[in-house]
Design a protein around this motif. Sequence first.
Motif, PDB file in Angstrom:
ATOM      1  N   ALA A  81      -3.451 -14.650   0.221  1.00  0.00           N
ATOM      2  CA  ALA A  81      -3.113 -13.852   1.399  1.00  0.00           C
ATOM      3  C   ALA A  81      -1.597 -13.720   1.490  1.00  0.00           C
ATOM      4  O   ALA A  81      -0.882 -14.724   1.633  1.00  0.00           O
ATOM      5  N   LYS A  82      -1.129 -12.505   1.414  1.00  0.00           N
ATOM      6  CA  LYS A  82       0.311 -12.246   1.532  1.00  0.00           C
ATOM      7  C   LYS A  82       0.617 -11.758   2.946  1.00  0.00           C
ATOM      8  O   LYS A  82      -0.141 -10.980   3.517  1.00  0.00           O
ATOM      9  N   ASN A  83       1.725 -12.231   3.485  1.00  0.00           N
ATOM     10  CA  ASN A  83       2.082 -11.978   4.888  1.00  0.00           C
ATOM     11  C   ASN A  83       1.007 -12.551   5.812  1.00  0.00           C
ATOM     12  O   ASN A  83       0.519 -11.884   6.717  1.00  0.00           O
ATOM     13  N   ILE A  84       0.648 -13.798   5.563  1.00  0.00           N
ATOM     14  CA  ILE A  84      -0.461 -14.408   6.293  1.00  0.00           C
ATOM     15  C   ILE A  84      -0.155 -14.506   7.782  1.00  0.00           C
ATOM     16  O   ILE A  84      -1.069 -14.494   8.609  1.00  0.00           O
ATOM     17  N   SER A  85       1.100 -14.574   8.150  1.00  0.00           N
ATOM     18  CA  SER A  85       1.446 -14.667   9.576  1.00  0.00           C
ATOM     19  C   SER A  85       1.072 -13.408  10.333  1.00  0.00           C
ATOM     20  O   SER A  85       0.950 -13.426  11.560  1.00  0.00           O
ATOM     21  N   VAL A  96       0.348   2.518  -1.417  1.00  0.00           N
ATOM     22  CA  VAL A  96       1.097   2.705  -0.178  1.00  0.00           C
ATOM     23  C   VAL A  96       0.844   4.078   0.415  1.00  0.00           C
ATOM     24  O   VAL A  96       0.725   4.246   1.641  1.00  0.00           O
ATOM     25  N   SER A  97       0.719   5.097  -0.438  1.00  0.00           N
ATOM     26  CA  SER A  97       0.511   6.455   0.071  1.00  0.00           C
ATOM     27  C   SER A  97      -0.821   6.600   0.796  1.00  0.00           C
ATOM     28  O   SER A  97      -0.950   7.429   1.689  1.00  0.00           O
ATOM     29  N   ARG A  98      -1.827   5.789   0.432  1.00  0.00           N
ATOM     30  CA  ARG A  98      -3.159   5.935   1.025  1.00  0.00           C
ATOM     31  C   ARG A  98      -3.529   4.785   1.965  1.00  0.00           C
ATOM     32  O   ARG A  98      -4.395   4.954   2.808  1.00  0.00           O
ATOM     33  N   SER A  99      -2.913   3.658   1.801  1.00  0.00           N
ATOM     34  CA  SER A  99      -3.330   2.491   2.578  1.00  0.00           C
ATOM     35  C   SER A  99      -2.199   1.861   3.372  1.00  0.00           C
ATOM     36  O   SER A  99      -2.288   0.680   3.734  1.00  0.00           O
ATOM     37  N   GLY A 134       5.646  -2.863   0.707  1.00  0.00           N
ATOM     38  CA  GLY A 134       5.343  -1.824   1.679  1.00  0.00           C
ATOM     39  C   GLY A 134       3.992  -1.957   2.341  1.00  0.00           C
ATOM     40  O   GLY A 134       3.587  -1.062   3.094  1.00  0.00           O
ATOM     41  N   LEU A 135       3.255  -3.028   2.089  1.00  0.00           N
ATOM     42  CA  LEU A 135       1.936  -3.238   2.685  1.00  0.00           C
ATOM     43  C   LEU A 135       2.018  -4.393   3.670  1.00  0.00           C
ATOM     44  O   LEU A 135       2.620  -5.429   3.389  1.00  0.00           O
TER      45      LEU A 135
END
Length: 1139
Positions: free
Chosen positions: A833-837, A1084-1087, A1120-1121
């Motif tokens: 999990a990235k950016n779990i916070s 990034v363009s779609r999600s 960017g996500l």
Amino acid sequence: MAVRFSVTPARTEQEEKDDGDIVNEDVPMSGNRRGNQEPTVAHNGDGGHKDDYPFLDAEDVEQGGELYDKNLALFEEEMDTRPMVSSLLSRLVNYTNLPQGAREHEEAESIDGTRIQPTQSPRMGTCMGVYLPCLQNILGVILFLRLPWLVGTAGIFESFLIVLLCCCCTLLTAISMSAIATNGVVPAGGSYFMISRSLGPEFGGAVGLCFYLGTTFASSMYILGAVEILVAYISPAAAIFKAAEPGDEMAALFNNMRVYGTCFLTSMAIVVFVGVKYVNKFAMLFLTCVILSIIAIYVGVVKSAFAPPHFPICLLGNRTLARHAFNVCAKTVSYANQTRTTRLWEVFCDSPFLNATCDNYFASNNVTEIEGIPGLFSKAFTGNAWSSYMSKGDIIESTGMGVVDVPPSNVRRYPYIFTDLATSFTVLFGIFFPSVTGIMAGSNRSGDLKDAQKSIPVGTILAISTTSFIYLTCVILFGSCIENVVLRDKFGEVVKGTLVVGTLAWPSPWVIVIGSFFSTCGAGLQSLTGAPRLLQAIAKDGIIPFLSVFGHGKANGEPTWALLLTAGIAELGILIASLDMVAPILSMFFLMCYLFVNLACAVQTLLRTPNWRPRFRYYHWFLSFLGMVICLALMFISSWHYAIVAMLIAGMIYKYIEYRGAEKEWGDGIRGLSLSAARFALLRLEEGPPHTKNWRPQVLVLLKVDETGNVRHPRLLSFAAQLKAGKGLTIVGSVIEGDFLDCHSEAPLVELAVKRQMEAQRVKGFCQVVLSTVLRDGFSHLVQSAGLGGMRPNTVVMGWPFQWRQSEDPRSWKTFIDTVRATTAARLALLVAKNISLFPGNQERYFDGTIDVWWIVHDGGMLMLLPFLLRQHKVWRKCQMRIFTVAQLEDNSIQMKKDLATFLYHLRIDADVEVVEMHDSDISAYTYERTLMMEQRSQMLKHMRLSKSEREREIQSLTDVYRTALKRKPPGNTSCSTAEASEDELDSQDPLGRPFEEAHFVEDQHAAESPSGSPPPSPSSDDDDEEEMHGPLHVHMTWTSERFAKEHNQAQTPEAFRDLLNIKPDQSNVRRMHTAVKLNEVIVSRSHDARLVLLNMPGPPRNAEGDENYMEFLEVLTEGLERVLLVRGGGCEVITIYS
């Protein structure tokens, strides 16, 4: 005297090996596409250059083979075990075209190994494939031969209750069966397949054989019904055996049924052996006969309201008389003004004269004639409302007639109608229940249906509703139109041997007689066709070894040996010769089968396994449980001794399979249920890995704690709780850095803090804290040893190393990569999990948004299953699921999208599908520059860490040599201060007697005088040691303060970066960076606004030199996500289309 040392930085054996040779690791690579290979440079020992790829097999590099497409370069090493989505879908596109009897998960092949030509797509719809076959199997012999007798004996109300109970039982079973049948593809085997794959091989084998015996005895019942119609109604003169004395009629009938039944069975077995196609061709004819017969009954009922048919019945007092012994229902008749006796007089009197001696009952009571079919609006309903149960041998008597009682006499020699069977509610129920069986006909044809998951529930439930309506209305109509004594006459003797239900039909009773004869013959053929195939399916599964011979047959697959056994068992039923005795046997076996169908659905529903996703939504565990209870109760209600015998047979088969050791693993619900059975469950789960259908995320959450013992990322626990819809195991593990003997008291404190956090996040599971001097080893130990037996984790959840680029200590991200490697080696799934916070807590809600899945390579179905599990939780329930997959230049994106949509439909997963086309494009300058910056940074950090380690190593080497020299020097030549120096002082001083923090390196004069390129003398040589023992001590050091300052100053000048600026990027890294950049742009363009993005996680490099680059690739891939979940499968399938 002074001591001189000459110290140089030593090269380890590993460094010399790395510089001199390139180690080739024979790691196979496979895939669908390869691109051009560009070499990168590495130094060897002789000054040459050689290619070295940290991500690639050196053997492939040397062979000059092509690499994978640069759009998927991150995943090229794993294509052998994780194929591209396009290739996976191309293999699965035709998986629904399974011929009946095909092996599960296998493609049919001919004997010589060649591929069989693909069969045509199934085209049968709901009506032709399910509804009409079920009608044909449900409606049959009991409706025409026994339902009127049941109404007359039990009365309208109790008959209605019997029919209603039977119909409710089959309806509840059909609901459970629909849920199981729509939970994936159901091959041949019908209910046996559903029960065995849901409850395991033991229950499957036991109930499968019971169902087989029930189907086999059903053929006996249908054949006996056909013979009864032939001998009793169509051609009584064809009877071979005649009654020698009054009262022997039933014995003669039974003997005729045995002879003709054997002939019928032989003929039908020959027809089935010759070819099933002939049976199928006449199936519609038999069904037409049934439908026309039912229509004739309803038309006759309507006609009876206005013009009832004339079927007079004769009563002597209140006793019913059989009309075959006389024609005129009277004692005497007037003819030409004379009174003459009738044939009836001669039967009851010793002579035809009026002064003859007659039977007392005959002399005391009058003879009356009434209408057998009074019509719809008559008072027949009142007379038939209540039951009239009788014992065997009783005379059928009418109620409400005036009668004079006389002492009993020998009544068997008179033409009274006697009962041949003691009747009761339970007996009648056992006889009637086989008339509602046949609901499995649709599931047995699942391979021939165009849309089985839609047709089976709709067709089966509609057929049950139709037949239930027919049975219930017939109960009321028969009771309203036909006289009670006529209904209780089983063989129609009161109406001159006419079929009772035929008396009500229009335009003629022969419509019912002929129609019922052909329908029973057709049903018998269908049973003889289905039973051998069921036995063949059981034999081929191999769960009962002694039945293996019946798995073989003719070259076309026809079960010849199974047909012979079926015919032999059916002959046993025919030898019983009584339809009323065979029917309860069927009831037991079918009720047991339906009981376990309901049990299977109830168990699967209560366990809530991830694979339990029926498309049929109108089911509930309580309905299945109610159906199971009703089936069990009805077994003992109809015949308790038959019920015990049937259960003993099933129990013995169960124990036999268990004793022989069923090696089959079908993902049964009992295996899932055993997870809560402690020791017994753990022992069973040790037998092997769980089946795909039983797979659920058993999570090992790797947490980090700070210096105070608090959890750093509590949202990781929240995410684990949201995954618990699979009802799996959760183990929260943490590692404390330190020695166990010194820090063991800290472990309980940290464990307590973790448990409190688990309670706060509502995570039910276990906590395990490990102490290790190296964090990497601690996490590796957790991955290897967490859990017990079958309760071991199969999924590891961990967080992304935050700000790993800014960390001066590389151990943080190296520990992460080593944990990834350990997880892969242990064949566990990995969720990062990235950016779990930024992940939601358990109390938050998402009322809109999407969960986007980027399916790049096949990972066993983890990417499909995780969103389904997350959406079971209230946090993610409102989020829609979108699946994106990547198409290459040679892929047909339109067909790929269609195949993916079909695949998801049969997975019972609702999601929007989109195929993203990634065409080959040139590597951009941005990608090249990003790769160059990555490698320059990596080299700079490497040199900085290398310089620091070399300096520390040289200081330690200098101290060791100095201490050795002092010990070897003669005591007299040593100054007092030096001789008296203790070891503690030596450890804190430099070789010149000064503290290390104040020490200055002195330039080595000896080294300066040496020729360029020649190494200084080694301090370990024997000659130097002897010389230095008698001369002054000189300390020679290659690292001096002037040299260090000079190099440090040079590092600050632009010229110092010249080597770094001249680095040429590794082409392998360029391609990987290109893949990461291109995929990131598309994602990034779609999600960019998705609530959560799930993405395949590339595997770490095989060569540890590429670890830092690997981290950079992942960082670029997910830039960017907001919330990203990197998913890496464990090497096993976790989702399946099969039931």
